[in-house]
Motif scaffolding. Sequence first.
Motif, PDB file in Angstrom:
ATOM      1  N   ARG A 169      -4.631   4.530  31.462  1.00 22.30           N
ATOM      2  CA  ARG A 169      -4.246   5.798  30.547  1.00 22.30           C
ATOM      3  C   ARG A 169      -3.011   6.620  30.933  1.00 22.30           C
ATOM      4  O   ARG A 169      -2.339   7.518  30.619  1.00 22.30           O
ATOM      5  CB  ARG A 169      -5.380   6.649  30.451  1.00 22.30           C
ATOM      6  N   ASN A 170      -2.500   6.219  32.318  1.00 21.89           N
ATOM      7  CA  ASN A 170      -1.630   7.044  32.940  1.00 21.89           C
ATOM      8  C   ASN A 170      -0.159   6.338  32.713  1.00 21.89           C
ATOM      9  O   ASN A 170       0.120   5.251  32.234  1.00 21.89           O
ATOM     10  CB  ASN A 170      -1.866   6.797  34.650  1.00 21.89           C
ATOM     11  N   PRO A 171       0.716   7.237  33.295  1.00 22.89           N
ATOM     12  CA  PRO A 171       2.264   6.597  32.999  1.00 22.89           C
ATOM     13  C   PRO A 171       2.126   5.077  33.784  1.00 22.89           C
ATOM     14  O   PRO A 171       1.553   4.917  34.536  1.00 22.89           O
ATOM     15  CB  PRO A 171       3.020   7.430  33.850  1.00 22.89           C
ATOM     16  N   THR A 172       3.204   4.436  33.295  1.00 20.68           N
ATOM     17  CA  THR A 172       3.350   3.010  33.757  1.00 20.68           C
ATOM     18  C   THR A 172       4.372   3.152  34.946  1.00 20.68           C
ATOM     19  O   THR A 172       4.645   1.880  35.535  1.00 20.68           O
ATOM     20  CB  THR A 172       4.125   2.287  32.708  1.00 20.68           C
ATOM     21  N   TYR A 173       4.731   4.283  35.562  1.00 21.21           N
ATOM     22  CA  TYR A 173       5.600   4.197  36.604  1.00 21.21           C
ATOM     23  C   TYR A 173       5.196   5.436  37.524  1.00 21.21           C
ATOM     24  O   TYR A 173       4.576   6.472  37.264  1.00 21.21           O
ATOM     25  CB  TYR A 173       7.091   4.529  36.572  1.00 21.21           C
ATOM     26  N   ASP A 174       5.431   5.311  38.822  1.00 18.29           N
ATOM     27  CA  ASP A 174       5.291   6.413  39.908  1.00 18.29           C
ATOM     28  C   ASP A 174       6.287   7.472  39.588  1.00 18.29           C
ATOM     29  O   ASP A 174       7.743   7.454  39.530  1.00 18.29           O
ATOM     30  CB  ASP A 174       5.635   6.028  41.057  1.00 18.29           C
ATOM     31  N   THR A 175       5.919   8.771  39.033  1.00 18.61           N
ATOM     32  CA  THR A 175       6.530   9.772  38.677  1.00 18.61           C
ATOM     33  C   THR A 175       7.575  10.386  39.843  1.00 18.61           C
ATOM     34  O   THR A 175       8.423  11.020  39.533  1.00 18.61           O
ATOM     35  CB  THR A 175       5.848  10.887  38.292  1.00 18.61           C
ATOM     36  N   LYS A 176       7.070   9.933  41.019  1.00 21.07           N
ATOM     37  CA  LYS A 176       7.964  10.645  42.144  1.00 21.07           C
ATOM     38  C   LYS A 176       8.919   9.701  42.256  1.00 21.07           C
ATOM     39  O   LYS A 176      10.190  10.205  42.986  1.00 21.07           O
ATOM     40  CB  LYS A 176       6.898  10.802  43.354  1.00 21.07           C
ATOM     41  N   LYS A 177       8.717   8.386  42.264  1.00 18.01           N
ATOM     42  CA  LYS A 177       9.880   7.623  42.448  1.00 18.01           C
ATOM     43  C   LYS A 177      10.867   7.536  41.463  1.00 18.01           C
ATOM     44  O   LYS A 177      12.096   7.175  41.689  1.00 18.01           O
ATOM     45  CB  LYS A 177       9.032   5.874  42.393  1.00 18.01           C
ATOM     46  N   TYR A 178      10.581   7.556  40.149  1.00 18.41           N
ATOM     47  CA  TYR A 178      11.460   7.797  38.914  1.00 18.41           C
ATOM     48  C   TYR A 178      11.404   9.316  38.372  1.00 18.41           C
ATOM     49  O   TYR A 178      10.916   9.289  37.249  1.00 18.41           O
ATOM     50  CB  TYR A 178      10.864   6.917  38.017  1.00 18.41           C
ATOM     51  N   PRO A 179      11.767  10.121  39.226  1.00 17.86           N
ATOM     52  CA  PRO A 179      11.639  11.750  38.753  1.00 17.86           C
ATOM     53  C   PRO A 179      12.553  11.917  37.412  1.00 17.86           C
ATOM     54  O   PRO A 179      12.050  12.808  36.591  1.00 17.86           O
ATOM     55  CB  PRO A 179      12.347  12.405  39.658  1.00 17.86           C
ATOM     56  N   GLU A 180      13.497  11.184  37.401  1.00 17.98           N
ATOM     57  CA  GLU A 180      14.522  11.804  36.155  1.00 17.98           C
ATOM     58  C   GLU A 180      13.694  11.235  34.792  1.00 17.98           C
ATOM     59  O   GLU A 180      13.807  11.747  33.847  1.00 17.98           O
ATOM     60  CB  GLU A 180      15.926  10.828  36.259  1.00 17.98           C
ATOM     61  N   ILE A 181      12.850  10.009  34.958  1.00 15.77           N
ATOM     62  CA  ILE A 181      12.233   9.751  33.530  1.00 15.77           C
ATOM     63  C   ILE A 181      11.053  10.832  33.425  1.00 15.77           C
ATOM     64  O   ILE A 181      10.909  11.031  32.066  1.00 15.77           O
ATOM     65  CB  ILE A 181      11.651   8.446  33.774  1.00 15.77           C
ATOM     66  N   TRP A 182      10.233  11.021  34.472  1.00 11.77           N
ATOM     67  CA  TRP A 182       9.240  12.332  34.247  1.00 11.77           C
ATOM     68  C   TRP A 182       9.753  13.370  33.774  1.00 11.77           C
ATOM     69  O   TRP A 182       9.374  14.169  32.903  1.00 11.77           O
ATOM     70  CB  TRP A 182       8.675  12.252  35.627  1.00 11.77           C
ATOM     71  N   GLN A 183      10.891  13.867  34.162  1.00 17.31           N
ATOM     72  CA  GLN A 183      11.556  15.059  33.574  1.00 17.31           C
ATOM     73  C   GLN A 183      11.881  14.849  32.437  1.00 17.31           C
ATOM     74  O   GLN A 183      11.895  16.109  31.392  1.00 17.31           O
ATOM     75  CB  GLN A 183      13.128  15.355  34.654  1.00 17.31           C
ATOM     76  N   ARG A 184      12.417  13.870  31.788  1.00 18.72           N
ATOM     77  CA  ARG A 184      12.683  13.485  30.470  1.00 18.72           C
ATOM     78  C   ARG A 184      11.149  13.886  29.604  1.00 18.72           C
ATOM     79  O   ARG A 184      11.347  14.453  28.671  1.00 18.72           O
ATOM     80  CB  ARG A 184      13.260  12.311  29.952  1.00 18.72           C
ATOM     81  N   PHE A 185      10.002  13.334  30.038  1.00 22.79           N
ATOM     82  CA  PHE A 185       8.889  13.497  29.462  1.00 22.79           C
ATOM     83  C   PHE A 185       8.417  14.880  29.525  1.00 22.79           C
ATOM     84  O   PHE A 185       7.905  15.472  28.362  1.00 22.79           O
ATOM     85  CB  PHE A 185       7.741  12.619  30.258  1.00 22.79           C
ATOM     86  N   LYS A 186       8.625  15.481  30.659  1.00 23.49           N
ATOM     87  CA  LYS A 186       8.367  17.189  30.568  1.00 23.49           C
ATOM     88  C   LYS A 186       9.236  17.755  29.604  1.00 23.49           C
ATOM     89  O   LYS A 186       8.558  18.759  28.879  1.00 23.49           O
ATOM     90  CB  LYS A 186       8.659  17.605  32.000  1.00 23.49           C
ATOM     91  N   ASN A 187      10.759  17.687  29.415  1.00 24.16           N
ATOM     92  CA  ASN A 187      11.292  18.109  28.263  1.00 24.16           C
ATOM     93  C   ASN A 187      10.828  18.012  27.082  1.00 24.16           C
ATOM     94  O   ASN A 187      10.729  18.685  26.239  1.00 24.16           O
ATOM     95  CB  ASN A 187      12.772  17.900  28.628  1.00 24.16           C
ATOM     96  N   PHE A 188      10.343  16.799  26.964  1.00 24.53           N
ATOM     97  CA  PHE A 188       9.972  16.392  25.375  1.00 24.53           C
ATOM     98  C   PHE A 188       8.719  17.162  25.155  1.00 24.53           C
ATOM     99  O   PHE A 188       8.529  17.849  24.229  1.00 24.53           O
ATOM    100  CB  PHE A 188       9.809  14.796  25.546  1.00 24.53           C
ATOM    101  N   THR A 189       7.862  17.286  26.153  1.00 26.77           N
ATOM    102  CA  THR A 189       6.616  17.917  25.808  1.00 26.77           C
ATOM    103  C   THR A 189       6.667  19.518  25.654  1.00 26.77           C
ATOM    104  O   THR A 189       6.173  19.941  24.780  1.00 26.77           O
ATOM    105  CB  THR A 189       5.580  17.711  27.102  1.00 26.77           C
ATOM    106  N   TYR A 190       7.589  20.068  26.284  1.00 29.98           N
ATOM    107  CA  TYR A 190       8.113  21.344  26.465  1.00 29.98           C
ATOM    108  C   TYR A 190       8.445  21.603  24.936  1.00 29.98           C
ATOM    109  O   TYR A 190       8.019  22.792  24.294  1.00 29.98           O
ATOM    110  CB  TYR A 190       8.864  21.772  27.480  1.00 29.98           C
ATOM    111  N   THR A 191       9.369  20.758  24.599  1.00 25.59           N
ATOM    112  CA  THR A 191      10.089  21.094  23.424  1.00 25.59           C
ATOM    113  C   THR A 191       9.118  21.201  22.148  1.00 25.59           C
ATOM    114  O   THR A 191       8.898  21.853  21.056  1.00 25.59           O
ATOM    115  CB  THR A 191      10.958  19.849  22.817  1.00 25.59           C
ATOM    116  N   GLN A 192       8.103  20.155  22.373  1.00 28.12           N
ATOM    117  CA  GLN A 192       6.787  20.095  21.113  1.00 28.12           C
ATOM    118  C   GLN A 192       6.217  21.531  21.222  1.00 28.12           C
ATOM    119  O   GLN A 192       5.831  22.035  20.307  1.00 28.12           O
ATOM    120  CB  GLN A 192       6.190  18.730  21.569  1.00 28.12           C
ATOM    121  N   PHE A 193       5.551  21.975  22.531  1.00 30.15           N
ATOM    122  CA  PHE A 193       4.982  22.988  22.589  1.00 30.15           C
ATOM    123  C   PHE A 193       6.022  24.235  21.829  1.00 30.15           C
ATOM    124  O   PHE A 193       5.371  25.031  20.924  1.00 30.15           O
ATOM    125  CB  PHE A 193       4.905  23.479  24.050  1.00 30.15           C
ATOM    126  N   GLU A 194       7.310  24.265  22.139  1.00 31.32           N
ATOM    127  CA  GLU A 194       7.817  25.214  21.750  1.00 31.32           C
ATOM    128  C   GLU A 194       8.148  25.376  20.312  1.00 31.32           C
ATOM    129  O   GLU A 194       8.088  26.562  19.452  1.00 31.32           O
ATOM    130  CB  GLU A 194       9.488  25.275  22.415  1.00 31.32           C
TER     131      GLU A 194
END
Length: 450
Positions: A169-194
């Motif tokens: 159920r978790n991300p397919t990648y290590d979020t610390k190793k690929y921070p730019e991908i995780w940041q895109r997901f955070k931005n995506f989620t924030y926008t949906q909340f907004e």
Amino acid sequence: MPADKQVQQKLKEWGDMKFGLMITWGPYSQWGVVESWSLCPEDEGWCQRTGPYKDNWYEYKKAYENLQTTFNPVKFNPQKWAAAAKEAGMKYVLAMAKHHDGFCMFDTKTTDYKITDVKTPFSKDPRANVTKEILNAFRGEGLMPGIYFSKPDWHAPDYWWSYFPPKDRNPTYDTKKYPEIWQRFKNFTYTQFEELMSDYGKVDLLWLDGGWVRPFSSIDSSVSWQRTIPYDQDIDMPKIAAMARNKQPGMLIVDRTVAGEYENYLTPEAMIPNETNPIPWESCMPMSSSWSYVPNAKNKSANTLIHMLCNAVSKGGNFLLNVAPGPDGDWDDSSYYRLKEIGAWMKVNDEAIYGTTFIKPYKEGKMVFTKKADAVYAIYLADENELQMPAVIPVNSFATKLPAKIYLLGYNKPMTIALNNVGGFNIIVPEKIRNDPPSKNAWVFKITGL
């Protein structure tokens, strides 16, 4: 307790409501399968796949996501739901904006995997933005409006990044190793909340599911499922909450299982605790055996559902009942009938439910207890086919001196009471009332003067 005074006030208001509705719904209803979980490649019972694509996960996911192109719930009528919920005595609602599969039941600009996209037949309907329609309809009936939102998103390319195949159920990648991908997901989620906080009117509840999406530091290693979370999944709840409450002052946030200031109340799932909790709480329960629509699923009886409501309230909690629409966008007749049966009981007995708190010992024999001001309510939970009241009902949990006063809700004359030899008292029920009780399923005695 949240520090924000408006949140404190809203929490008190919500806690007095006691009874709410949850609506679990998405394109998966066309297959009659569990919501989202059949996409999850874990060897768990609730993740099992069925049907012609079950033997190949990639084919299954493609077919599952293609359900978008046939989803056309033309019988969707949220005003009908809202009227039925109000009649049942429900006071708040959770509309499902997005479950773990990522399909948006609202008009987001972040993805085309949504009910309002041209690929979805229902997008041509003026009611296509179903989250907005549900919230408006329930607000119109005076219910407190809330949104269910899943933090993980198994469709989002920055959660299940396609470079690595998903294995759980978790991300397919290590979020610390690929921070730019995780940041895109955070931005995506924030926008949906907004979007949801800005364009959908007043929202009083934001109920967040998918508790594995959390800061790594918040994992409780004593909880077995949390021990399996491999990566930090911090989506910056402080930033999300600040934005959300700026747009929706006093809104309750329920970041499920992530203890702290963004879990304003606890949400035990499909069970009712044996005792109260110092933190406000709510038991969530499906009306049938499934959260999502399953053809010919049998609903719990009115007797069972009323007893669940009474049991939750007697422990100081709320009761959130889930009803699942079918692929046509309506509930089945049995669900409407159940709500009508609960409503008939509430019309007689809701004084023992709304605005009450617990009183120990919670339970005695077939009775559970609630309390409000100087009154104690003894709720006798009748068996499924128990239609006649007992002639004598002992209450031994509270010592009393005569003259205490006891009324049966729905009957305007006081009951006769007699002290018994074990320090309690007996309620003497007149024969006329025994044979023709004012309500079915449970009988409520209001006791004052204890």
